[in-house]
Design an enzyme around this catalytic site. Sequence first.
Site, PDB file in Angstrom:
ATOM      1  N   ASP A 182      -5.560  -1.823  -6.248  1.00 39.49           N
ATOM      2  CA  ASP A 182      -6.008  -0.551  -6.842  1.00 39.49           C
ATOM      3  C   ASP A 182      -5.772  -0.463  -8.347  1.00 39.49           C
ATOM      4  O   ASP A 182      -6.183   0.510  -8.977  1.00 39.49           O
ATOM      5  CB  ASP A 182      -5.320   0.636  -6.119  1.00 39.49           C
ATOM      6  N   CYS A 227     -19.160 -12.968  -9.668  1.00 41.83           N
ATOM      7  CA  CYS A 227     -20.290 -13.679  -9.083  1.00 41.83           C
ATOM      8  C   CYS A 227     -19.774 -14.890  -8.302  1.00 41.83           C
ATOM      9  O   CYS A 227     -18.987 -15.687  -8.827  1.00 41.83           O
ATOM     10  CB  CYS A 227     -21.239 -14.152 -10.183  1.00 41.83           C
ATOM     11  N   HIS A 264      -3.549 -10.130  -4.435  1.00 41.14           N
ATOM     12  CA  HIS A 264      -4.806 -10.037  -3.673  1.00 41.14           C
ATOM     13  C   HIS A 264      -5.982  -9.672  -4.552  1.00 41.14           C
ATOM     14  O   HIS A 264      -7.036  -9.278  -4.052  1.00 41.14           O
ATOM     15  CB  HIS A 264      -4.666  -9.007  -2.543  1.00 41.14           C
ATOM     16  N   ALA A 283       0.817  -1.225   0.000  1.00 45.96           N
ATOM     17  CA  ALA A 283       0.000   0.000   0.000  1.00 45.96           C
ATOM     18  C   ALA A 283       0.844   1.265   0.000  1.00 45.96           C
ATOM     19  O   ALA A 283       0.421   2.312  -0.480  1.00 45.96           O
ATOM     20  CB  ALA A 283      -0.937  -0.025   1.213  1.00 45.96           C
ATOM     21  N   ASN A 287      10.849   1.471   2.454  1.00 54.58           N
ATOM     22  CA  ASN A 287       9.664   1.554   3.306  1.00 54.58           C
ATOM     23  C   ASN A 287       9.906   2.595   4.394  1.00 54.58           C
ATOM     24  O   ASN A 287      11.008   2.642   4.958  1.00 54.58           O
ATOM     25  CB  ASN A 287       9.331   0.194   3.944  1.00 54.58           C
ATOM     26  N   CYS A 345     -21.535 -18.098 -10.469  1.00 53.24           N
ATOM     27  CA  CYS A 345     -21.145 -18.459 -11.846  1.00 53.24           C
ATOM     28  C   CYS A 345     -19.748 -17.963 -12.199  1.00 53.24           C
ATOM     29  O   CYS A 345     -19.215 -18.326 -13.244  1.00 53.24           O
ATOM     30  CB  CYS A 345     -22.180 -17.914 -12.845  1.00 53.24           C
TER      31      CYS A 345
HETATM   32  N1  APR Z   1       6.970   5.680   0.891  1.00 50.92           N
HETATM   33  C1  APR Z   1       7.478   4.559   1.456  1.00 50.92           C
HETATM   34  N2  APR Z   1       6.777   3.780   2.336  1.00 50.92           N
HETATM   35  C2  APR Z   1       5.519   4.194   2.648  1.00 50.92           C
HETATM   36  C3  APR Z   1       4.941   5.365   2.111  1.00 50.92           C
HETATM   37  C4  APR Z   1       5.717   6.120   1.188  1.00 50.92           C
HETATM   38  N3  APR Z   1       5.239   7.238   0.612  1.00 50.92           N
HETATM   39  N4  APR Z   1       3.690   5.507   2.643  1.00 50.92           N
HETATM   40  C5  APR Z   1       3.505   4.462   3.481  1.00 50.92           C
HETATM   41  N5  APR Z   1       4.601   3.677   3.491  1.00 50.92           N
HETATM   42  C6  APR Z   1       4.801   2.422   4.212  1.00 50.92           C
HETATM   43  C7  APR Z   1       4.265   2.419   5.641  1.00 50.92           C
HETATM   44  O1  APR Z   1       5.280   2.824   6.541  1.00 50.92           O
HETATM   45  C8  APR Z   1       3.870   0.949   5.828  1.00 50.92           C
HETATM   46  O2  APR Z   1       4.893   0.220   6.484  1.00 50.92           O
HETATM   47  O3  APR Z   1       4.039   1.449   3.520  1.00 50.92           O
HETATM   48  C9  APR Z   1       3.717   0.396   4.404  1.00 50.92           C
HETATM   49  C10 APR Z   1       2.294  -0.058   4.101  1.00 50.92           C
HETATM   50  O4  APR Z   1       2.024  -1.153   4.931  1.00 50.92           O
HETATM   51  P1  APR Z   1       0.520  -1.679   5.069  1.00 50.92           P
HETATM   52  O5  APR Z   1      -0.395  -0.513   5.252  1.00 50.92           O
HETATM   53  O6  APR Z   1       0.543  -2.761   6.066  1.00 50.92           O
HETATM   54  O7  APR Z   1       0.178  -2.265   3.619  1.00 50.92           O
HETATM   55  P2  APR Z   1       0.598  -3.669   3.016  1.00 50.92           P
HETATM   56  O8  APR Z   1       1.950  -4.088   3.483  1.00 50.92           O
HETATM   57  O9  APR Z   1       0.395  -3.542   1.559  1.00 50.92           O
HETATM   58  O10 APR Z   1      -0.520  -4.640   3.635  1.00 50.92           O
HETATM   59  C11 APR Z   1      -0.590  -5.948   3.114  1.00 50.92           C
HETATM   60  O11 APR Z   1      -2.651  -6.298   4.325  1.00 50.92           O
HETATM   61  O12 APR Z   1      -4.762  -5.652   5.026  1.00 50.92           O
HETATM   62  C12 APR Z   1      -4.064  -6.377   4.085  1.00 50.92           C
HETATM   63  O13 APR Z   1      -4.914  -6.868   1.960  1.00 50.92           O
HETATM   64  C13 APR Z   1      -4.309  -5.841   2.698  1.00 50.92           C
HETATM   65  O14 APR Z   1      -2.795  -5.947   0.804  1.00 50.92           O
HETATM   66  C14 APR Z   1      -2.909  -5.553   2.160  1.00 50.92           C
HETATM   67  C15 APR Z   1      -2.029  -6.394   3.057  1.00 50.92           C
END
Ligand code: APR
Length: 263
Positions: free
Chosen positions: A104, A141, A133, A23, A231, A144
């Site tokens: 997305d 559906c 995911h 994300a 990250n 079907c």
């Molecule tokens: N640059 C770098 N890192 C970022 C930025 C950015 N601009 N914005 C946010 N982050 C980092 C945050 O610090 C966080 O550690 O992105 C990470 C997002 O982590 P999550 O919100 O846990 O998302 P994700 O790892 O994709 O979650 C995995 O969990 O709930 C389920 O299905 C959902 O696909 C998702 C899965």
Amino acid sequence: MDDLVRLADAIETAETAVAVTGAGISAPSGVPTFRGDDGVWDRFDEGQFSYGRFRRDPEGFWADRVDLQRELFDGEYAPNAAHEALAELGRDGHLDAILTQNTDGLHGDAAESVLDRPTDESGGDEPPIVELHGNARRVRCADCGKRIAAEPIFDRAADGNLPPTCDCGGTYRPDVVLFGEQLPGAVIQRARSLARESDVFLAIGSSLVVEPAASLPRLAASSGATLGIVNLEPTPCDGVADVIRRDDVVEVLPELRSLVEAP
Ligand code: APR
């Protein structure tokens, strides 16, 4: 040597370079993350969106899902410089696959804009995008299996048509992996074999706490890959990373892209 230069050199000489994204790569596009500051799971309970609830209480599931879809995908959002940097690395043959946890669709949009034609006509000169995911722009559906665009179905649900149903009488569901559901075996196998084969593995914008993505960096590193993590917050895989950049994806990825010599 600067970490990013080292990572760029590894990408240039790699047979196979793979990225897993979360994300955080879409956060600069306005799509909220799930954890960390102001994460979606601070405002919603994951259990509201489990497969079990969909089967037990489809009406309640859909009522909450309309709110979540609005929260996640409210208004216009577009790929950002980080998505485009990955798409360019793929177009130039430096990235062989993008495994995304995101639903997305922004990696696909970036591939289209970088290739300036619909990816379904691309003939494979952009890296395969493996949507671990699923994709929230589609519903399917539950009976079907028909897949259609999500927007009109969410509009119907928002107007009180709960749960929205297919012409066959079945109930629609988001075309994403719900909590409590397994990913399709073939998808997990493909992700794991790509991680094992990779010479360079990038983990971008993910907290790396949800399987199977959480294990892929470690699998790649133990198979000899150079592991780079971008990250804002620490991840459980930091201990096995060769390069860690605790900075914004929209800063780091275009810089990394510029350091990798175009062919
Ligand atoms: N640059 C770098 N890192 C970022 C930025 C950015 N601009 N914005 C946010 N982050 C980092 C945050 O610090 C966080 O550690 O992105 C990470 C997002 O982590 P999550 O919100 O846990 O998302 P994700 O790892 O994709 O979650 C995995 O969990 O709930 C389920 O299905 C959902 O696909 C998702 C899965």
